[in-house]
Design an enzyme around this catalytic site. Structure first.
Site, mmCIF file in Angstrom:
data_model
loop_
_atom_site.group_PDB
_atom_site.id
_atom_site.type_symbol
_atom_site.label_atom_id
_atom_site.label_comp_id
_atom_site.label_asym_id
_atom_site.label_seq_id
_atom_site.Cartn_x
_atom_site.Cartn_y
_atom_site.Cartn_z
ATOM 1 N N ARG A 47 59.592 49.578 83.245
ATOM 2 C CA ARG A 47 58.127 49.534 83.389
ATOM 3 C C ARG A 47 57.547 50.929 83.206
ATOM 4 O O ARG A 47 56.456 51.110 82.677
ATOM 5 C CB ARG A 47 57.710 48.944 84.750
ATOM 6 C CG ARG A 47 56.214 49.118 85.036
ATOM 7 C CD ARG A 47 55.609 48.090 85.982
ATOM 8 N NE ARG A 47 56.446 47.738 87.098
ATOM 9 C CZ ARG A 47 56.642 48.497 88.189
ATOM 10 N NH1 ARG A 47 56.025 49.654 88.297
ATOM 11 N NH2 ARG A 47 57.444 48.084 89.151
ATOM 12 N N TYR A 99 34.622 42.349 69.854
ATOM 13 C CA TYR A 99 35.627 41.300 70.004
ATOM 14 C C TYR A 99 35.287 40.493 71.271
ATOM 15 O O TYR A 99 34.993 41.079 72.312
ATOM 16 C CB TYR A 99 37.015 41.955 70.123
ATOM 17 C CG TYR A 99 38.104 40.968 70.394
ATOM 18 C CD1 TYR A 99 38.476 40.043 69.428
ATOM 19 C CD2 TYR A 99 38.750 40.933 71.619
ATOM 20 C CE1 TYR A 99 39.464 39.118 69.683
ATOM 21 C CE2 TYR A 99 39.739 40.010 71.878
ATOM 22 C CZ TYR A 99 40.093 39.104 70.913
ATOM 23 O OH TYR A 99 41.067 38.182 71.163
ATOM 24 N N ASP A 171 37.581 51.312 69.483
ATOM 25 C CA ASP A 171 38.564 50.275 69.160
ATOM 26 C C ASP A 171 38.739 50.317 67.636
ATOM 27 O O ASP A 171 37.856 49.927 66.888
ATOM 28 C CB ASP A 171 38.054 48.907 69.634
ATOM 29 C CG ASP A 171 39.054 47.787 69.381
ATOM 30 O OD1 ASP A 171 39.875 47.920 68.446
ATOM 31 O OD2 ASP A 171 39.009 46.765 70.090
ATOM 32 N N LYS A 196 47.484 43.084 65.449
ATOM 33 C CA LYS A 196 46.811 42.919 64.173
ATOM 34 C C LYS A 196 47.551 43.728 63.086
ATOM 35 O O LYS A 196 48.668 43.416 62.786
ATOM 36 C CB LYS A 196 45.344 43.293 64.321
ATOM 37 C CG LYS A 196 44.678 42.697 65.598
ATOM 38 C CD LYS A 196 44.616 41.181 65.631
ATOM 39 C CE LYS A 196 44.250 40.604 66.992
ATOM 40 N NZ LYS A 196 42.995 41.057 67.560
HETATM 41 C C1 LIG Z 1 42.428 41.032 68.849
HETATM 42 C C2 LIG Z 1 41.560 42.146 69.252
HETATM 43 C C3 LIG Z 1 41.604 42.662 70.552
HETATM 44 C C4 LIG Z 1 42.480 42.067 71.630
HETATM 45 O O1 LIG Z 1 43.833 42.190 71.323
HETATM 46 P P1 LIG Z 1 44.976 41.175 71.841
HETATM 47 O O2 LIG Z 1 46.208 41.797 71.317
HETATM 48 O O3 LIG Z 1 44.649 39.829 71.245
HETATM 49 O O4 LIG Z 1 44.895 41.137 73.328
HETATM 50 C C5 LIG Z 1 40.794 43.739 70.844
HETATM 51 N N1 LIG Z 1 39.973 44.286 69.911
HETATM 52 C C6 LIG Z 1 39.899 43.797 68.654
HETATM 53 C C7 LIG Z 1 38.976 44.428 67.673
HETATM 54 C C8 LIG Z 1 40.683 42.716 68.283
HETATM 55 O O5 LIG Z 1 40.606 42.226 67.043
#
Ligand SMILES: *Cc1c(COP(=O)(O)O)cnc(C)c1O
Length: 378
Positions: A47, A99, A171, A196
């Site tokens: 962890r 998001y 982000d 992603k």
């Molecule tokens: C998918 C996404 C998230 C969240 O990510 P997860 O891995 O699904 O928890 C946050 N910000 C953006 C822009 C995203 O496309």
């Protein structure tokens, strides 16, 4: 080294063991033995740190030019841990087009815990100026935004934030570190959903926080060790594997997205395209200035809800699914999927309605994607 070389060679696995393994081993272990009191391999318990995860963190920190990186089990786990930096009463300004999961976190759990979250259109500097106060501790943006593709000026917002001693958090999921590096433009913290483009194969979930300064990185490490949403060794390995081809995937997916954006504009029933790589996009010049690419996400509007429904039901090669960034092209209906958590009134204001579709362009041949869309639109 160029970014594409850095994706492959930023850290050599040989740091950890002497077999010459080219691929980083998966240290599938919960704990680490100590030879005696006061001596440690540097690893105690997974962890806190694990070699496979550490290798990945070093690479992602390097790709974003940060001092530190923490890898989480999902993007939302990363953003949840990030929000633990703040205290009740802190004012946080966020993009209004976000998001859906981030929107939900900010407006439910974070609000309940006393954070004062205020949304505005962060592509408009005047709105940010009007929102900033002495209580503002951070501005959280996505650029381009999801799904409306608004582009915010990272350098200008960073400068505004720093006048108020507030942090700029970006982000950077949509463009990935291959096309955009917010820390180099003045941002303080970068967020990624590694699910992603970093992973790139729609096969695992991950999240990252990358910091410009080591002190914030240390704070986030303590938060993560305490709250526990760390990335498992096998998932860390999948993301390491994905990153090796990040540059070629991003380049090829963007080429396909550009071709599809051009083509879609001329199709019957398609009424509007949202893609920062089109010269008609309002922030085309800003996007060219702050990013090395426009990415492979595009949104578009069709004439009626019936057309949208037909398209979602009739695509064959393209999958009707949420998520993005993988080699498979996915068609998303933001209204009922990624943005279902956003209240209808705000969705309507942003333009996320029953005629809006989002496409994450993958690696299939452009002609096959066009044929699939054309058949579904007919
Ligand atoms: C998918 C996404 C998230 C969240 O990510 P997860 O891995 O699904 O928890 C946050 N910000 C953006 C822009 C995203 O496309």
């Amino acid at each position: 080294m160029e970014q594409e070389t850095r994706c492959i060679h930023l850290e050599q696995p040989t740091k950890y063991e002497l077999t010459g393994s080219i691929s980083m081993p998966i240290y599938q272990t919960a704990t680490f033995a100590h030879p005696e009191l006061g001596r440690s391999s540097g690893f105690d318990y997974s962890r806190l740190e694990n070699p496979t995860r550490e290798q990945l963190q070093n690479i992602v920190a390097g790709l974003e030019y940060g001092q530190s990186c923490r890898a989480f089990s999902t993007g939302m786990a990363a953003i949840s841990a990030l929000m633990e930096l703040f205290s009740p009463g802190d004012h946080i300004v966020v993009s209004d087009d976000l998001y859906g999961g981030s929107y939900r976190l900010f407006n439910t759990i974070n609000q309940k815990n006393g954070l004062n979250i205020e949304a505005c259109d962060t592509s408009d500097l005047e709105q940010i100026k009007a929102a900033l106060t002495d209580q503002t501790k951070a501005v959280f943006i996505e650029t381009p935004t999801n799904p409306m593709m608004h582009v915010s000026d990272i350098a200008a917002i960073a400068e505004l934030c720093h006048r108020y001693q507030a942090r700029l958090i970006v982000d950077n999921t949509f463009l990935s570190p291959y096309f955009q590096n917010p820390l180099l433009l003045g941002a303080d913290i970068v967020v990624h959903s590694g699910t992603k483009y970093l992973g790139g194969h729609n096969d695992t979930l991950a999240g990252f926080l990358i910091c410009k300064d080591a002190a914030t990185g240390e704070e986030l490490k303590q938060i993560q060790c305490t709250t526990g949403a760390c990335l498992a060794p096998f998932d860390a390995w999948l993301i390491l594997r994905g990153i090796k081809t990040l540059a070629v995937r991003m380049t090829a997916q963007q080429e396909r997205a550009e071709a599809l954006a051009d083509w879609l504009q001329g199709q019957p029933h398609v009424t509007k395209l949202y893609y920062p790589g089109l010269t008609s996009h309002p922030a085309y010049n800003l996007s060219k200035r702050q990013s090395r690419g426009s990415g492979a996400m595009l949104s578009f509007r069709v004439d009626t809800a019936e057309t949208a429904r037909q398209l979602l039901g009739r695509v064959r090669l393209i999958q009707f699914a949420e998520s993005l960034g993988g080699v498979e092209t996915l068609l998303t209906y933001p209204m009922t999927q990624t943005h279902a958590a956003v209240p209808e009134s705000l969705r309507e204001k942003l333009g996320i309605d029953d005629c809006l579709l989002r496409l994450s362009v993958g690696l299939e041949a452009v002609q096959d994607l066009k044929d699939d869309l054309a058949a579904a639109l007919k």
